[in-house]
Design an enzyme around this catalytic site. Structure first.
Site, short mmCIF file in Angstrom:
data_model
loop_
_atom_site.label_atom_id
_atom_site.label_comp_id
_atom_site.label_asym_id
_atom_site.label_seq_id
_atom_site.Cartn_x
_atom_site.Cartn_y
_atom_site.Cartn_z
N THR A 257 0.84 -1.19 0.00
CA THR A 257 0.00 0.00 0.00
C THR A 257 0.88 1.24 0.00
O THR A 257 1.83 1.34 0.76
CB THR A 257 -0.92 -0.01 1.23
OG1 THR A 257 -1.73 -1.19 1.17
CG2 THR A 257 -1.81 1.22 1.26
N CYS B 15 35.11 6.52 16.10
CA CYS B 15 34.49 6.62 17.42
C CYS B 15 32.99 6.91 17.30
O CYS B 15 32.18 6.41 18.07
CB CYS B 15 35.14 7.74 18.23
SG CYS B 15 36.86 7.40 18.62
C1 LIG Z 1 -3.42 -9.78 5.57
C2 LIG Z 1 -2.62 -8.70 4.92
N1 LIG Z 1 -1.31 -8.85 4.75
C3 LIG Z 1 -0.53 -7.90 4.18
C4 LIG Z 1 -1.08 -6.71 3.75
C5 LIG Z 1 -0.17 -5.71 3.11
O1 LIG Z 1 0.17 -4.64 3.97
P1 LIG Z 1 0.48 -3.20 3.37
O2 LIG Z 1 -0.80 -2.68 2.84
O3 LIG Z 1 0.99 -2.39 4.53
O4 LIG Z 1 1.52 -3.34 2.31
C6 LIG Z 1 -2.46 -6.50 3.91
C7 LIG Z 1 -3.12 -5.25 3.48
O5 LIG Z 1 -3.29 -4.96 2.34
C8 LIG Z 1 -3.24 -7.51 4.50
O6 LIG Z 1 -4.56 -7.36 4.66
S1 FES Z 2 35.14 5.29 20.67
FE1 FES Z 2 37.06 5.98 20.13
S2 FES Z 2 37.80 6.78 22.06
FE2 FES Z 2 35.76 6.22 22.56
#
Ligand SMILES: Cc1ncc(COP(=O)(O)O)c(C=O)c1O
Ligand code: FES
Ligand SMILES: Cc1ncc(COP(=O)(O)O)c(C=O)c1O
Ligand code: FES
Lengths: 129, 391, 391
Positions: free
Chosen positions: C237, C324
Site C-alpha cells: 500500500t 568513534c
Molecule cells: C493480511 C494482509 N497482509 C498484508 C497486507 C499488506 O500490507 P500493506 O498494505 O501495509 O503493504 C495487507 C493489506 O493490504 C493484509 O490485509
Molecule cells: S570510541 Fe574511540 S575513544 Fe571512545
C-alpha cells in the site's frame, strides 16, 4: 475510474429488459463469466425495439446500454457495422483494460441479427473479430 | 459517506496525526545523527518501539520497522528461507494468504524452494493435524496468517504454533488484520510465533509504515542492506513521523480491545442479519470464527464491481473479490480456495466495519443494499425472479 | 541553531508538509480502491509521479516509489543482478558508494556474484578508462554514484554512462545527493543511465520515501512482491502522504536549480576559505568537482566525535567520519578509499550547507570552529603547537 457518461449509462441503463417473442436474440460472454443477452424487435429490416440484460462490470453494462441506443431505429445493415471502438467512443472513453468489456455488446448484437436472419431463412453473416 | 472498507485501510486518528506532526516540522533531524536535533527523532523511534512491544507482549529489541505489511511479509518469508537454505528448502503456507506472502513464496519456488500450499476447508480454516502431517525433514518455515483479510476467518494460530514449535520449525504469522481486534501476547499465549507482520494503516495509523516482530534467536537474513539502522537488520533512514504515528496508533488500538471489538461485532451482527434477508445471498467465511468487523457475501446473479460502484454512488465504500474489479481473469484467490464457484465469487461484496461506523451507517446500508441488489438483478440475464432463496 | 548537516537530512519545506496533510486527514482512502474516496490518493500518487518524471526528464511510467534511497539502491543492485544472473555474474562499483549499494554488493558476493570495487583517485574520482578496462564478458551491472555523500565528489557520470552504454551494460547511479543540486535529463544528457535512486529527505521532503527510476526495457526483478501496486513491480500500500510530499519537494528543489546551487556554493566557499585558515587542516575530496553545499575537512590531532559534540554544544549540527562516532573500529570507508590515513580520517568534520543556512550561520561557524579546534588540540597528546600548517 469511469467518466460521467459511462457512470450515467451504468447507473441508468437504457433499454433494460426482455422482449417477448423477440425476432432475434443474441448472447455473448467473456472468460470472466460476464454475459450479455440482447433482444431485437425488427420491422421492415429496421430495429424497431431493442432490450438487453447484462451481467458484468460497469463498463459492460454501460456499453450494453450505449450499444442498444446506437442500433435502435437502425437498419440491420447499419446495425451490423457497430464496432467496439464506436461504442467506447460514444461513451467518451473507457479505462484501459476495460475496452474489451464492450466486445460482448457487439458480439451479442451480431448474434441477434444472425438469429433473425436464420429465422428468415437467410445465410448468417460472418462475425468480425 | 458510509465507510465500510476498514480492511482495505482506515482513517488516521487525530491523536496519531498530532503525534506525527512535530517530526514533519521542527524535529526533522536524522535519528542516526549524534547531535541533539537528531536525538528527538531517535527517541520518538524508540518510544514507538516500546509501545509496539508492549502491545504485542514482546521486547523492544524484537521489533523492526519496515515500510509496511508487504515488506514485513517479504522479509519474513524470503529472509528466513535464504538464511535457512542449508537446513532445507521446504516451506508450508496456505492458499488464502495475502499476496504479500504468496508471491514471495512463488518467487522462492523459482529459486529452488519447495512450497506446500496446504488446502483449507470451506471456511478457510487450516487443520493443525494436516499441517503437522505436511511437515518434512527439510521444512524450514511455516507461514499462516492470523486472520484473513477477505473473509475474516481466524486461523487456529495457537495450535499451529504448537505444532511448529514441537517440530522446531520457525513460524511466521501475518497479523496485519489482527492488530486491534485481538490481544496478542508473544511472551504468553503467542509464544510459539517466531515472526509476526503488522501494518499501521490497518489500525488507524499512516500508510507506508509497518513492523516485523522477530523473536530473539530467529535465523533470518537482512533484506534491505545498508546503514546501521535497526541493529543493522533493516537499513535506511527511518520514517520517523510514520514510526511515531504507528506507536501512538497501536497504543490506542490495543487499549480496551475487548470492549472495542464487542462494539464493532454488535454492529456487524445486526448488519449481517439484515443482509441475510436478501434472497440468494450467502456468507463467505466462517459463521463465527471471523474478524469482528468482517462480512463477505456473495449475491448470486450479480457482478461485484457493479455492485461496489452502485454502492459508491450511494455513498457506501466497500470492496469486492470479483475478477472484473481486479482486471484479472480469475476472481479472488481466497474465494476460489474455499471452493466458491467462480460465477458466485464474481458477485462477492466485502463490508468491513470499524471506528468510522455508527448504528446509523448500518441502517443506511440495510436500506440501500437490497435496492441496489434488486436493481442489478433486474438487468442480469441470469436472474429469474421465481428462484427461491437458498441460505 | 546552525544546521550544517543537509547531507544527512533536510528540514521539510512548509509547502511540502501542506501537500502531505490532506492525506493524513480526510483523504485516507486506499489508492487501490475503486470508489471515490480512494481516487484522491490515486491521483495524488500519479501527480507526484509526473512531477518526479518532469524533474528528471523521464516518463512517469519509469518512476517507481520505494521506502527511500536505501531500498532503491538495494532494488537496483539486487534486482538487476538476479534478473541477469544467466547473462553473467560480474558487477562493477566503487569503494566510496553509500553502504546502501556496497552492502547489497557484499551480499551478492555471498550468492556467487563477483564484484569489482574499482579504485578511485585521491579525490574520489572514477577514471572512465579504467572502468572500461574492468568490463568483462560477464559484466551485468555498473553502479557508480552521482555524487558522494561524505566528500561531495561528483563522478563523471556522462562518461561512465557512455562507456556502459557502448558495452551494453546496464548502468545504475545513486543520485540521492544530486537531486536539487544538478539538473538531470534522462532523455537528454543522462540518457545512458538505466536506473537512478533518489530519496525525498535529502531535498526537503519527508523521510521514508524515495523512488527508483527504471528506464523502459531495463531487465530487473521485483524486489518486494505482493499486491498489484506500481505496475506489479513494487508491491505494498502506497505511502500516499509521503509520495505527495516528495512530488512537491522535487518540484520545489528543481525550480531554479542553478540560482539556488550558486547561492549555496557562495556561502560554502566563504566558509571554506575561513576554515582553511585553521592550521593543520586539510580539505577532503576534490577542490572543485564537489557538491555545492559540501565541505569535508580533517583537523589533525583531533578526534571527530569530540569535535562534533563540542560543536553541538555550541549549537552547530555537523557530521564526522570518525570511527568513534560509528562505534566501529575503522573510520569512514570513503576517507580510507581516497587514501586519507586513519589517524587523520579520525579528525574529519563534514559541514553540508543548504536552505536552512544564512550568511550569519557562516559567520557563526567561522567564529566558533577555530576555538573548538583549539580547545580540543589543547587536550590532545599528539599536538605540538610548533607544528606548521600543511595546506
Ligand atoms: C493480511 C494482509 N497482509 C498484508 C497486507 C499488506 O500490507 P500493506 O498494505 O501495509 O503493504 C495487507 C493489506 O493490504 C493484509 O490485509
Ligand atoms: S570510541 Fe574511540 S575513544 Fe571512545
Ligand atoms: C548517497 C546516498 N545513498 C543512499 C542513501 C540512503 O537513503 P535513505 O536515507 O533514504 O535510506 C543516502 C542517505 O543516507 C545517501 O547519501
Ligand atoms: S465485464 Fe468483467 S471486466 Fe468488464
Amino acid at each position: 475510474v469511469y467518466n460521467k457518461k459511462v457512470m450515467d449509462h451504468f447507473m441508468n441503463p437504457r433499454n433494460v429488459g426482455e422482449i417477448e417473442n423477440a425476432d432475434g436474440i443474441g448472447e455473448a460472454g467473456n472468460p470472466h463469466g460476464d454475459q450479455m443477452k440482447i433482444f431485437l424487435k425488427i420491422r421492415d429490416n429496421r430495429i424497431e425495439d431493442v432490450k438487453f440484460k447484462t451481467f458484468g462490470c460497469a463498463a459492460a453494462i454501460a456499453s450494453s446500454s450505449m450499444a442498444t441506443e446506437m442500433i435502435k431505429g437502425k437498419t440491420l445493415e447499419e446495425a451490423w457495422e457497430l464496432t467496439d471502438e464506436a461504442v467506447a467512443e460514444a461513451l467518451e472513453g473507457l479505462p484501459p483494460g476495460k475496452l474489451e468489456c464492450s466486445v460482448v455488446s457487439r458480439e451479442a448484437t451480431h448474434r441477434a441479427i444472425n438469429d433473425y436472419r436464420k429465422k428468415q431463412g437467410l445465410e448468417p453473416l460472418e462475425e468480425k473479430t | 459517506l458510509v465507510y465500510m472498507d476498514h480492511a482495505a485501510t482506515t482513517f488516521i486518528k487525530q491523536e496519531v496525526v498530532e503525534t506525527m506532526l512535530p517530526f514533519l516540522k521542527d524535529h526533522f533531524g536524522n535519528p542516526s545523527s549524534l547531535y541533539s536535533i537528531g536525538r528527538e527523532g531517535k527517541e520518538a523511534v524508540e518510544t514507538a518501539r516500546e509501545k509496539l512491544a508492549k502491545a504485542l507482549g514482546a521486547s523492544p529489541e524484537e521489533i523492526y520497522f519496515t515500510s509496511g505489511g508487504t515488506e514485513s511479509d517479504n522479509w519474513a518469508v524470503k529472509g528466513t528461507a535464504f538464511a535457512r537454505r542449508k537446513k532445507g528448502k521446504h516451506i508450508i503456507t496456505i492458499p488464502i494468504e495475502h499476496h504479500a506472502v504468496l508471491y514471495p513464496c512463488k518467487y522462492l519456488e523459482t529459486k529452488g524452494f519447495d512450497v506446500t500450499y496446504l488446502p483449507v476447508d470451506e471456511y478457510g480454516l487450516v487443520d493443525p493435524a494436516e499441517l503437522e502431517a505436511a511437515i518434512r525433514e527439510d521444512t524450514i518455515l511455516i507461514s499462516v496468517m492470523y486472520a484473513n483479510n477477505e473473509i475474516g476467518t481466524i486461523e487456529p494460530i495457537l495450535e499451529i504454533g504448537k505444532v511448529a514449535g514441537e517440530h522446531g520449525v520457525p513460524f511466521h504469522t501475518d497479523a496485519v488484520q489482527a492488530i486491534g481486534n485481538f490481544s496478542l501476547d508473544l511472551k504468553g499465549k503467542d509464544r510459539d510465533v517466531n515472526m509476526l507482520s503488522l501494518s499501521a494503516h490497518k489500525f488507524y495509523g499512516p500508510k507506508g509504515i509497518g513492523a516485523l516482530y522477530i523473536r530473539e534467536g530467529t535465523e533470518i537474513d537482512s533484506y534491505i542492506h545498508g546503514g546501521a539502522q535497526e541493529k543493522r537488520k533493516r537499513a535506511g533512514t527511518e520514517n520517523v513521523a510514520g514510526i511515531a504515528g504507528m506507536g501512538k496508533a497501536i497504543e490506542l488500538a490495543t487499549a480496551n480491545i475487548e470492549k472495542h471489538a464487542e462494539k464493532i461485532r454488535k454492529m456487524r451482527d445486526r448488519l449481517r442479519k439484515g443482509i441475510m434477508e436478501i434472497p440468494h445471498c450467502r456468507l463467505n467465511g466462517h459463521p463465527e470464527r471471523r474478524l469482528p468487523g468482517n462480512l463477505n457475501f456473495s449475491f448470486e446473479y450479480i457482478e461485484g464491481e457493479s455492485l461496489l460502484l452502485m454502492l459508491d454512488q450511494m455513498g457506501i465504500c466497500s470492496s469486492t473479490g470479483s475478477a472484473c474489479s481486479s482486471g484479472s481473469l480469475d476472481p479472488s484467490h481466497v474465494l476460489s480456495a474455499i471452493g466458491v464457484p467462480p460465477e458466485i465469487a464474481q458477485g462477492s461484496l466485502r463490508l468491513t466495519l470499524g471506528d468510522a461506523n455508527t448504528e446509523e451507517d448500518v441502517d443506511y446500508v440495510l436500506e440501500v443494499l437490497p435496492q441496489v441488489v434488486e436493481k442489478l438483478r433486474a438487468i442480469s440475464p441470469f436472474y429469474k425472479p421465481s428462484d427461491v432463496c437458498e441460505k
